[in-house]
Design a protein around this motif. Sequence first.
Motif, mmCIF file in Angstrom:
data_model
loop_
_atom_site.group_PDB
_atom_site.id
_atom_site.type_symbol
_atom_site.label_atom_id
_atom_site.label_comp_id
_atom_site.label_asym_id
_atom_site.label_seq_id
_atom_site.Cartn_x
_atom_site.Cartn_y
_atom_site.Cartn_z
ATOM 1 N N SER A 1 1.182 -1.334 0.037
ATOM 2 C CA SER A 1 -0.392 -0.379 0.211
ATOM 3 C C SER A 1 0.950 1.382 -0.182
ATOM 4 C CB SER A 1 -1.311 0.326 1.489
ATOM 5 O OG SER A 1 -1.520 1.266 1.387
ATOM 6 N N THR A 2 0.387 2.376 -0.494
ATOM 7 C CA THR A 2 1.177 3.848 -0.499
ATOM 8 C C THR A 2 0.593 4.357 0.333
ATOM 9 O OG1 THR A 2 -0.292 4.112 -2.554
ATOM 10 C CG2 THR A 2 2.320 2.918 -3.527
ATOM 11 N N HIS A 3 -0.735 4.893 0.996
ATOM 12 C CA HIS A 3 -1.105 4.875 2.063
ATOM 13 C C HIS A 3 -0.457 6.105 2.689
ATOM 14 C CE1 HIS A 3 -4.309 6.620 4.664
ATOM 15 N NE2 HIS A 3 -5.144 6.091 4.147
ATOM 16 N N LEU A 4 -1.265 7.133 2.757
ATOM 17 C CA LEU A 4 -0.529 7.952 3.773
ATOM 18 C C LEU A 4 -1.494 8.612 4.860
ATOM 19 C CD1 LEU A 4 0.534 10.623 1.081
ATOM 20 C CD2 LEU A 4 2.228 8.926 1.984
ATOM 21 N N HIS A 5 -0.779 8.545 6.178
ATOM 22 C CA HIS A 5 -2.118 8.545 7.552
ATOM 23 C C HIS A 5 -2.623 10.500 7.017
ATOM 24 C CE1 HIS A 5 -3.209 7.699 10.919
ATOM 25 N NE2 HIS A 5 -2.997 9.356 12.007
ATOM 26 N N ARG A 6 -3.830 10.404 7.056
ATOM 27 C CA ARG A 6 -4.561 10.986 7.053
ATOM 28 C C ARG A 6 -5.323 11.274 8.132
ATOM 29 N NH1 ARG A 6 -1.567 12.835 3.890
ATOM 30 N NH2 ARG A 6 -1.540 13.321 1.728
ATOM 31 N N GLU A 7 -5.335 12.199 9.835
ATOM 32 C CA GLU A 7 -6.709 12.550 10.502
ATOM 33 C C GLU A 7 -6.438 13.831 11.078
ATOM 34 O OE1 GLU A 7 -6.441 10.761 15.165
ATOM 35 O OE2 GLU A 7 -4.995 10.085 13.802
ATOM 36 N N PRO B 1 3.613 8.284 5.819
ATOM 37 C CA PRO B 1 3.064 6.953 5.441
ATOM 38 C C PRO B 1 2.994 5.491 6.309
ATOM 39 C CG PRO B 1 5.751 6.773 5.804
ATOM 40 C CD PRO B 1 4.585 8.201 5.468
ATOM 41 N N ASP B 2 2.185 4.850 5.865
ATOM 42 C CA ASP B 2 1.282 3.998 7.534
ATOM 43 C C ASP B 2 0.768 2.567 6.502
ATOM 44 O OD1 ASP B 2 -0.992 5.067 5.917
ATOM 45 O OD2 ASP B 2 -1.780 5.024 7.931
ATOM 46 N N GLY B 3 1.557 2.508 4.437
ATOM 47 C CA GLY B 3 0.702 1.602 3.727
ATOM 48 C C GLY B 3 1.351 -0.185 4.320
ATOM 49 N N GLY B 4 0.463 -0.536 3.977
ATOM 50 C CA GLY B 4 0.792 -2.192 4.430
ATOM 51 C C GLY B 4 1.249 -2.707 3.374
ATOM 52 N N ASP B 5 1.732 -3.727 4.181
ATOM 53 C CA ASP B 5 2.538 -5.262 2.636
ATOM 54 C C ASP B 5 1.796 -6.052 2.837
ATOM 55 O OD1 ASP B 5 5.434 -3.777 4.211
ATOM 56 O OD2 ASP B 5 5.364 -5.766 5.193
ATOM 57 N N LEU C 1 5.917 -5.080 -0.131
ATOM 58 C CA LEU C 1 6.361 -4.236 1.410
ATOM 59 C C LEU C 1 5.111 -2.573 0.541
ATOM 60 C CD1 LEU C 1 10.308 -4.682 1.515
ATOM 61 C CD2 LEU C 1 8.473 -5.894 2.777
ATOM 62 N N GLY C 2 4.535 -2.198 1.744
ATOM 63 C CA GLY C 2 4.390 -1.065 1.794
ATOM 64 C C GLY C 2 4.894 0.733 1.541
ATOM 65 N N ASN C 3 4.212 1.506 1.812
ATOM 66 C CA ASN C 3 5.449 2.402 1.715
ATOM 67 C C ASN C 3 6.064 2.731 3.329
ATOM 68 O OD1 ASN C 3 3.213 3.551 3.132
ATOM 69 N ND2 ASN C 3 3.155 5.251 1.290
ATOM 70 N N THR D 1 7.877 10.458 3.086
ATOM 71 C CA THR D 1 6.732 10.959 2.046
ATOM 72 C C THR D 1 7.149 9.739 1.585
ATOM 73 O OG1 THR D 1 6.048 12.768 3.353
ATOM 74 C CG2 THR D 1 4.634 11.744 1.903
ATOM 75 N N PRO D 2 7.132 8.927 1.414
ATOM 76 C CA PRO D 2 7.486 7.702 -0.287
ATOM 77 C C PRO D 2 6.534 7.369 -0.857
ATOM 78 C CG PRO D 2 8.104 6.370 1.878
ATOM 79 C CD PRO D 2 8.152 7.873 2.381
ATOM 80 N N ARG D 3 6.050 8.223 -1.879
ATOM 81 C CA ARG D 3 4.096 7.649 -2.285
ATOM 82 C C ARG D 3 4.881 6.502 -3.185
ATOM 83 N NH1 ARG D 3 1.555 11.761 -1.484
ATOM 84 N NH2 ARG D 3 2.381 13.748 -1.358
ATOM 85 N N PHE D 4 5.155 5.317 -3.010
ATOM 86 C CA PHE D 4 5.717 3.812 -3.559
ATOM 87 C C PHE D 4 5.795 3.464 -2.762
ATOM 88 C CE2 PHE D 4 9.954 5.836 -3.177
ATOM 89 C CZ PHE D 4 10.709 4.896 -2.329
#
Length: 329
Positions: free
Chosen positions: A23-29, A37-41, A128-130, A140-143
């Motif tokens: 995942s390339t998810h970026l934490h939004r809160e 980044p908090d993207g999982g594998d 692997l996630g970002n 802030t890796p977006r890959f």
Amino acid sequence: MTEGNFVDYIKIYATSGKGGQGSTHLHREKFVEKGGPDGGDGGRGGHIILRGDRNLWTLFHLKFKRHFRATQGGAGSKSRSTGADGEDVYIDVPLGTIIRDADTDEIIVEITEDKKEVILLEGGKGGLGNWNFRTATHQTPRFAQPGIDGQEGWYRIELKILADVGLVGFPNAGKSTLLSVVTAAKPKIADYAFTTLKPNLGIVEYRNHQTFVMADIPGIIEGAAEGKGLGHRFLRHIERNSVLLFLIPADSNDICNEYEILLNELKKYNPELLDKERLLAISKSDLLDEELKNEIKQTLPKGIETVFISSVTEIGLTELKDKLWKILH
């Protein structure tokens, strides 16, 4: 088990699952700036797994299913959540099964234990996630990594029957009749050659509720190792037997010669077969009186124990079981 249901050779195509995408998810809160980044594998792909099953005697259940495909691993998601693993595919096989690479003919594995599991093809690893790629200079890796592809290929599955005693003899030697008398098996019996076209199995009941397994191997003829008659297709089943019971009828023209021919065919197929324990049974002995029996005893092969039997009148069958049990134990 009928002859039509006995299958001892199949070819399959198997494909393990691809690994899931990272995942390339970026934490939004709310109230959290630059969560990062908090993207999982991604999850791993499903395996193709072989599993031994002592309740199976044939590969018939695989006859009409030649393609096996495991599922892909799930993609990773936010909060460093790992994707689900792909679903494994199990291929249940009888004990005594050999798996070969169809292209190289190399033996990959042999299954001889109940419930034993062997991974034939591993599923691809998840990407692997970002979250794994963050650094002090690249926060802030977006890959993320894609999942690794699964494996695939053609495989040959061959069954070599696991039996304590294997019956060896020419067509019409009385092997099927003997099996039907000493076990509950119901093989096809007729007065013409090559009645038995597939191996038959039966459980012999011995004293004190003890048992052993006997296999009737289709008749061997001279030249079987070169492909004559039914060829050497069924000779491989003899390789798994602990004891070889040679069966030659009493009305044979030359018992000693027939025994040597049978022995020679086994030797040409696999010399190691001659290292197995052997016992010779003279079948159809109800045709003999004591005088004829004594004459035959003078011409019997040397170096092998012999017993005279008759499956029809059950002469010598108790003695035969005793001798087989003694050899087995």
